[in-house]
Design a protein around this motif. Structure first.
Motif, PDB file in Angstrom:
ATOM      1  N   ALA A  77       0.724  -1.256  -0.203  1.00  0.00           N
ATOM      2  CA  ALA A  77      -0.031  -0.078   0.100  1.00  0.00           C
ATOM      3  C   ALA A  77       0.762   1.313  -0.147  1.00  0.00           C
ATOM      4  N   ARG A  78       2.023   1.305   0.873  1.00  0.00           N
ATOM      5  CA  ARG A  78       2.819   2.429   0.886  1.00  0.00           C
ATOM      6  C   ARG A  78       3.481   2.491  -0.363  1.00  0.00           C
ATOM      7  N   HIS A  79       3.820   1.616  -0.835  1.00  0.00           N
ATOM      8  CA  HIS A  79       4.501   1.784  -2.371  1.00  0.00           C
ATOM      9  C   HIS A  79       3.383   2.185  -3.359  1.00  0.00           C
ATOM     10  N   LEU A  80       2.205   1.915  -3.445  1.00  0.00           N
ATOM     11  CA  LEU A  80       1.181   2.272  -4.436  1.00  0.00           C
ATOM     12  C   LEU A  80       0.838   3.731  -3.926  1.00  0.00           C
ATOM     13  N   VAL A  81       0.804   4.152  -2.775  1.00  0.00           N
ATOM     14  CA  VAL A  81       0.517   5.601  -2.542  1.00  0.00           C
ATOM     15  C   VAL A  81       1.608   6.290  -3.113  1.00  0.00           C
ATOM     16  N   ALA A  82       3.015   5.846  -2.937  1.00  0.00           N
ATOM     17  CA  ALA A  82       4.265   6.770  -3.283  1.00  0.00           C
ATOM     18  C   ALA A  82       3.957   6.756  -4.911  1.00  0.00           C
ATOM     19  N   ALA A  83       3.608   5.667  -5.490  1.00  0.00           N
ATOM     20  CA  ALA A  83       3.591   5.771  -6.899  1.00  0.00           C
ATOM     21  C   ALA A  83       2.632   6.820  -7.593  1.00  0.00           C
ATOM     22  N   GLY A  84       1.307   6.726  -6.961  1.00  0.00           N
ATOM     23  CA  GLY A  84       0.498   7.694  -7.280  1.00  0.00           C
ATOM     24  C   GLY A  84       0.892   9.254  -7.095  1.00  0.00           C
ATOM     25  N   ASN A  85       1.508   9.282  -5.785  1.00  0.00           N
ATOM     26  CA  ASN A  85       1.975  10.813  -5.798  1.00  0.00           C
ATOM     27  C   ASN A  85       3.213  11.286  -6.472  1.00  0.00           C
ATOM     28  N   LEU A  86       3.929  10.289  -7.091  1.00  0.00           N
ATOM     29  CA  LEU A  86       5.103  10.959  -7.682  1.00  0.00           C
ATOM     30  C   LEU A  86       4.851  10.755  -9.130  1.00  0.00           C
ATOM     31  N   LEU A  87       3.474  10.300  -9.788  1.00  0.00           N
ATOM     32  CA  LEU A  87       3.295   9.984 -11.244  1.00  0.00           C
ATOM     33  C   LEU A  87       3.575  11.217 -11.943  1.00  0.00           C
ATOM     34  N   ASP A  88       3.303  12.340 -11.585  1.00  0.00           N
ATOM     35  CA  ASP A  88       3.137  13.521 -12.621  1.00  0.00           C
ATOM     36  C   ASP A  88       4.699  14.154 -12.459  1.00  0.00           C
ATOM     37  N   GLU A  89       5.266  14.108 -11.243  1.00  0.00           N
ATOM     38  CA  GLU A  89       6.639  14.916 -11.121  1.00  0.00           C
ATOM     39  C   GLU A  89       7.677  14.090 -11.443  1.00  0.00           C
ATOM     40  N   ASP A  90       7.762  12.813 -11.185  1.00  0.00           N
ATOM     41  CA  ASP A  90       8.797  11.793 -11.213  1.00  0.00           C
ATOM     42  C   ASP A  90       8.199  10.228 -11.677  1.00  0.00           C
ATOM     43  N   PRO A  91       7.706  10.285 -13.029  1.00  0.00           N
ATOM     44  CA  PRO A  91       7.311   8.898 -13.113  1.00  0.00           C
ATOM     45  C   PRO A  91       7.977   7.826 -13.256  1.00  0.00           C
ATOM     46  N   GLU A  92       9.492   7.983 -13.558  1.00  0.00           N
ATOM     47  CA  GLU A  92      10.412   6.654 -13.252  1.00  0.00           C
ATOM     48  C   GLU A  92      10.431   6.220 -11.825  1.00  0.00           C
ATOM     49  N   ALA A  93      10.370   7.473 -11.160  1.00  0.00           N
ATOM     50  CA  ALA A  93      10.432   6.875  -9.453  1.00  0.00           C
ATOM     51  C   ALA A  93       8.892   6.039  -9.185  1.00  0.00           C
TER      52      ALA A  93
END
Length: 211
Positions: free
Chosen positions: A26-42
């Motif tokens: 869940a934490r990984h998925l939350v991080a993925a969603g938050n970073l999607l626009d500013e750092d899609p690679e992360a």
């Protein structure tokens, strides 16, 4: 990142896992969603980390697909979206799958998908997103009049606002411009700029170029 920030429906998909594994994913998925626009690679790295812990949950595969899509990794995105669908994803993935087909150089496949029974059931913004993709596929094939017909059936609503409306108006304007219908294109770029409350397009720059 807190596991509780994840959408409830996704949390329910993770409920078959142990609590510690579910919380980590869940934490990984939350991080993925938050970073999607500013750092899609992360964002992609986080989504892939979630997948390594459980690759048999549709929401996880979908998250990897969306992150790969934002990175322009069409092959990976396509594979993940297909996997998510096989696992029973309830998300409307058809426009994304069709766009990935364009990305890997198969515009004809994107057009074929638009004729499927699933496509016929799309409504609202989902239908508009597919129209944008199919028009792009037609343009890829040099079929600009057909692209305009796709975008103009029905004609975009010039009063609509939001990201999909902005992108639809923009695509309509860009196709008109490619057909040397400059005055009409300018008006639809103006419509796109008015709809684009989040600043996702460069419609204002296009207006300056044409004015």
């Amino acid at each position: 990142m807190e596991a509780g920030q994840l959408a409830p429906e996704v949390r329910r998909e993770l409920s078959t896992l142990s609590k510690s594994t579910a919380d980590t994913i869940a934490r990984h998925l939350v991080a993925a969603g938050n970073l999607l626009d500013e750092d899609p690679e992360a964002a992609l790295a986080h989504a892939q980390a979630a997948r390594t812990r459980s690759g048999r949950i549709a929401a996880i595969r979908e998250a990897v697909g969306i992150a790969a899509y934002h990175c322009g990794d069409w092959n990976q995105a396509l594979a993940e979206f297909r996997a998510a669908r096989r696992m029973g994803s309830k998300s409307m993935l058809l426009p994304l799958i069709a766009d990935c087909e364009r990305g890997v150089g198969r515009p004809e496949k994107a057009i074929e998908l638009s004729r499927s029974p699933e496509a016929a059931e799309l409504t609202g913004e989902d239908a508009d997103e597919l129209r944008i993709v199919v028009a792009g596929a037609r343009a890829d094939l040099g079929q600009l009049e057909q692209a305009l017909a796709v975008l103009g059936s029905p004609q975009p609503d010039p009063a609509a606002v939001g990201s999909t409306a902005a992108r639809l108006n923009y695509a309509y304007a860009d196709t008109l411009l490619a057909l040397d219908r400059t005055a009409e294109a300018l008006q639809w770029f103006l419509n796109a700029a008015r709809a684009d409350v989040d600043g996702l397009t460069d419609a204002e720059d296009r207006i300056s170029e044409l004015s």
